[in-house]
Design a protein around this motif. Structure first.
Motif, PDB file in Angstrom:
ATOM      1  N   LEU A 217       0.524  -1.045  -0.067  1.00  0.00           N
ATOM      2  CA  LEU A 217      -0.421  -0.097  -0.092  1.00  0.00           C
ATOM      3  C   LEU A 217       0.271   1.812   0.449  1.00  0.00           C
ATOM      4  O   LEU A 217       0.317   2.181  -1.128  1.00  0.00           O
ATOM      5  CB  LEU A 217      -0.697   0.065   1.415  1.00  0.00           C
ATOM      6  N   THR A 218       1.994   1.338   0.329  1.00  0.00           N
ATOM      7  CA  THR A 218       2.832   2.126   0.479  1.00  0.00           C
ATOM      8  C   THR A 218       3.450   2.387  -0.978  1.00  0.00           C
ATOM      9  O   THR A 218       3.615   3.278  -1.234  1.00  0.00           O
ATOM     10  CB  THR A 218       3.949   1.988   1.702  1.00  0.00           C
TER      11      THR A 218
ATOM     12  N   HIS B 152      -4.771   9.160  -0.114  1.00  0.00           N
ATOM     13  CA  HIS B 152      -4.225   8.741   0.341  1.00  0.00           C
ATOM     14  C   HIS B 152      -3.684   8.850   1.859  1.00  0.00           C
ATOM     15  O   HIS B 152      -3.227   9.471   1.863  1.00  0.00           O
ATOM     16  CB  HIS B 152      -2.842   9.481  -0.657  1.00  0.00           C
ATOM     17  N   LYS B 154      -1.884   9.443   5.178  1.00  0.00           N
ATOM     18  CA  LYS B 154      -0.609   9.340   5.860  1.00  0.00           C
ATOM     19  C   LYS B 154      -0.483   8.900   7.378  1.00  0.00           C
ATOM     20  O   LYS B 154      -1.762   9.055   7.839  1.00  0.00           O
ATOM     21  CB  LYS B 154      -0.313  11.277   6.127  1.00  0.00           C
ATOM     22  N   ARG B 167       4.494   8.458   6.801  1.00  0.00           N
ATOM     23  CA  ARG B 167       4.448   7.673   5.044  1.00  0.00           C
ATOM     24  C   ARG B 167       2.931   7.679   4.505  1.00  0.00           C
ATOM     25  O   ARG B 167       1.410   7.521   5.638  1.00  0.00           O
ATOM     26  CB  ARG B 167       4.916   6.262   5.955  1.00  0.00           C
ATOM     27  N   THR B 168       3.185   7.324   3.532  1.00  0.00           N
ATOM     28  CA  THR B 168       1.676   7.222   2.606  1.00  0.00           C
ATOM     29  C   THR B 168       0.527   5.893   2.320  1.00  0.00           C
ATOM     30  O   THR B 168       2.318   5.172   2.009  1.00  0.00           O
ATOM     31  CB  THR B 168       2.040   8.026   1.277  1.00  0.00           C
ATOM     32  N   PHE B 169      -0.519   5.481   2.856  1.00  0.00           N
ATOM     33  CA  PHE B 169      -0.922   4.082   2.274  1.00  0.00           C
ATOM     34  C   PHE B 169      -1.616   4.768   1.404  1.00  0.00           C
ATOM     35  O   PHE B 169      -3.503   5.606   1.317  1.00  0.00           O
ATOM     36  CB  PHE B 169      -1.252   3.653   3.564  1.00  0.00           C
ATOM     37  N   VAL B 170      -1.996   3.838   0.023  1.00  0.00           N
ATOM     38  CA  VAL B 170      -2.818   4.388  -0.574  1.00  0.00           C
ATOM     39  C   VAL B 170      -4.174   3.450  -0.682  1.00  0.00           C
ATOM     40  O   VAL B 170      -5.020   3.053  -2.312  1.00  0.00           O
ATOM     41  CB  VAL B 170      -2.630   4.371  -2.403  1.00  0.00           C
ATOM     42  N   THR B 171      -4.018   2.398   0.797  1.00  0.00           N
ATOM     43  CA  THR B 171      -5.613   1.914   0.521  1.00  0.00           C
ATOM     44  C   THR B 171      -6.757   2.125   0.198  1.00  0.00           C
ATOM     45  O   THR B 171      -7.782   1.528  -0.407  1.00  0.00           O
ATOM     46  CB  THR B 171      -5.692   2.004   2.042  1.00  0.00           C
ATOM     47  N   GLU B 173      -7.781   4.201  -2.253  1.00  0.00           N
ATOM     48  CA  GLU B 173      -7.764   3.652  -4.148  1.00  0.00           C
ATOM     49  C   GLU B 173      -7.856   1.845  -3.822  1.00  0.00           C
ATOM     50  O   GLU B 173      -8.451   2.154  -4.785  1.00  0.00           O
ATOM     51  CB  GLU B 173      -6.553   4.249  -4.058  1.00  0.00           C
TER      52      GLU B 173
END
Lengths: 309, 309
Positions: A217-218, B152, B154, B167-171, B173
């Motif tokens: 996911l990152t 996105h 954080k 950190r970013t997680f595009v969960t 999406e």
């Protein structure tokens, strides 16, 4: 009805979005192929026989009553007749024992092959329909892991003449949906290609063990940060995404003990995904074992012969 | 131009798909709010000032020249003026030092706040725009991990009065695209809900440590096998998917040392995702620290006061 003693065999692959049928010659070679875009779900309940009969009318006229063998989604809940799932570990004989043959009105017979289930999967048994036939076509005599790429890719372990276990990875679903429907890919241009460096860069991103790259996911977000940093062209974004997601499948498979570097892996299928997956097998340091095409046809004949013997 | 000594403050959140502006009173409270669906990307190059001036005309007529403070996507490459990213670790003063104020033709001033970058991310620096302002609004004096859910999401670690890393997680999406565009969810009915058992079952599926459940790509398929097994209703499929994917974010975050059971975590945001994430914080055994709303407004004022002092 034909009175010939030899019945011509047709191997039918009637799936969700289309069908293909192969007319075989007496030695099992493919003599003629028909394809169409009429999926099983487009056929009203109870109309499957009529539709199939029409599609194969010219072959029947020429060859007499056909022996049709079918595996895959035609035997699913949404198909024609729901066929059982045989549990792993399973041999070709086990699959044959669960096959079912019915007589059709126009002189054809239809043999439906069962699916396969792996009850060791958690929390629900895993299932396949059609891939088990391809595995029999590939041959169960070698101890090897076989990857069958598709919308829902299957990893199967062949051991001791049986399909020992398998698991499903929905890699293509994640790739296709994110590639075409996400904000993440909003800046992306063009379609994904697995033949260039961008795809390989994505596979490398999946393989990164630095401990600072995070999970899937990152890592997905790094497609955007790479672009922001001027280190990824818009026309390469989908290709890198594809490499990342397929690479992630291999990473998960490795963590779940499907392979270690140096282990033999074969990729079985009939479309461009075979080439894509073969690239990733080699990137992950496994030993690629080549496999032929048309495994579904070979496998259907083999199971049918077991059933007939 | 107004000749009053007090300039009314407007905190502007002008994002990709809409804008909201809050007119503050002298004590920093929200006096009035305007929202609209004109996103920055819908505004032609060079027209941002004109559009903004028009949107805020009535407030200006009433209050005189406005002091507008803006963070987020308005300062991005696709926005009005591209603002730099301040590197982590960063204090409110560090963010203030990178702010930029410009005079606008109609007597307003516009102060654009910078974004934040974490150069320890690999292989590309991670970035945020707007969430750093919410973090300052939340307060940097506590040592705590803050989750800011969104398209996105954080994760940020506050330490020693600074935003230490993020950190970013595009969960969202992955959830949104798979929920609405995949074959996997073809049988799904209705929209996802995070308030019922189906969502919690998805979170539990993510937490499963049995070793037989596989990674995310395999667990996603269990939504289909659960349905095939008659153990998941069609109207619960998207909810379980949602729980699985958000739960997977927490699992990845835990593996990347963002938290251990018992650690304090706050969830900061202004929409329903806050409630959703708070449920998952508790499911994973972290200690939920409550956070207020309107952090973006509080943070913008705080950074602006640093910049003005």
């Amino acid at each position: 009805m034909s009175d010939r003693t030899y019945r011509h065999t047709v191997v039918l692959d009637w799936g969700t979005t289309g069908f293909s049928a192969a007319l075989l010659d007496e030695s099992g070679g493919v003599r003629e192929v028909k394809t169409g875009d009429l999926g099983i779900q487009s056929v009203p309940n109870g109309e499957h026989e009529k539709v199939l009969s029409g599609e194969l009318a010219d072959w029947r006229a020429r060859c007499g009553g056909l022996s049709i063998i079918a595996s895959g989604m035609i035997g699913s809940r949404n198909g024609w007749i729901e066929m059982p799932y045989v549990p792993t570990p399973a041999s070709a004989a086990d699959l044959a024992a669960a096959a079912r043959t019915i007589e059709l009105p126009h002189g054809d017979t239809l043999t439906l092959l069962p699916g396969l289930t792996d009850r060791t999967a958690h929390p629900h048994s895993d299932v396949m329909r059609g891939e088990e036939t391809q595995l029999v076509g590939f041959g169960l005599e070698r101890d090897i892991v076989v990857v069958l790429p598709g919308t829902h890719t299957k990893w199967a372990e062949l051991r001791g003449g049986q399909i020992h276990r398998f698991r499903t990875f929905v890699t293509s679903e994640v790739f296709n949906t994110v590639a075409h429907h996400s904000f993440l890919m909003k800046a992306a241009k063009g379609e994904a290609s697995a033949t260039g460096q961008a795809f390989l860069d994505g596979v490398k991103l999946a393989m990164d063990d630095s401990g600072r790259a995070g999970g899937l996911l990152t890592r997905l977000f790094s497609l955007r940060t790479a672009w922001l940093a001027g280190e990824l062209e818009q026309q390469d974004m989908r290709s890198r995404l594809w490499g990342l997601v397929v690479g992630w499948e291999f990473r998960e498979a490795r963590e779940q003990n499907w392979f270690s570097p140096g282990d033999p892996i074969a990729v079985v299928g009939d479309d461009h995904l075979v080439d894509v997956y073969e690239v990733v097998v080699e990137a992950f340091g496994a030993r690629l074992v080549s496999a032929g095409r048309d495994m579904a046809i070979k496998g259907a004949q083999a199971i049918f012969q077991h059933a007939a013997s």
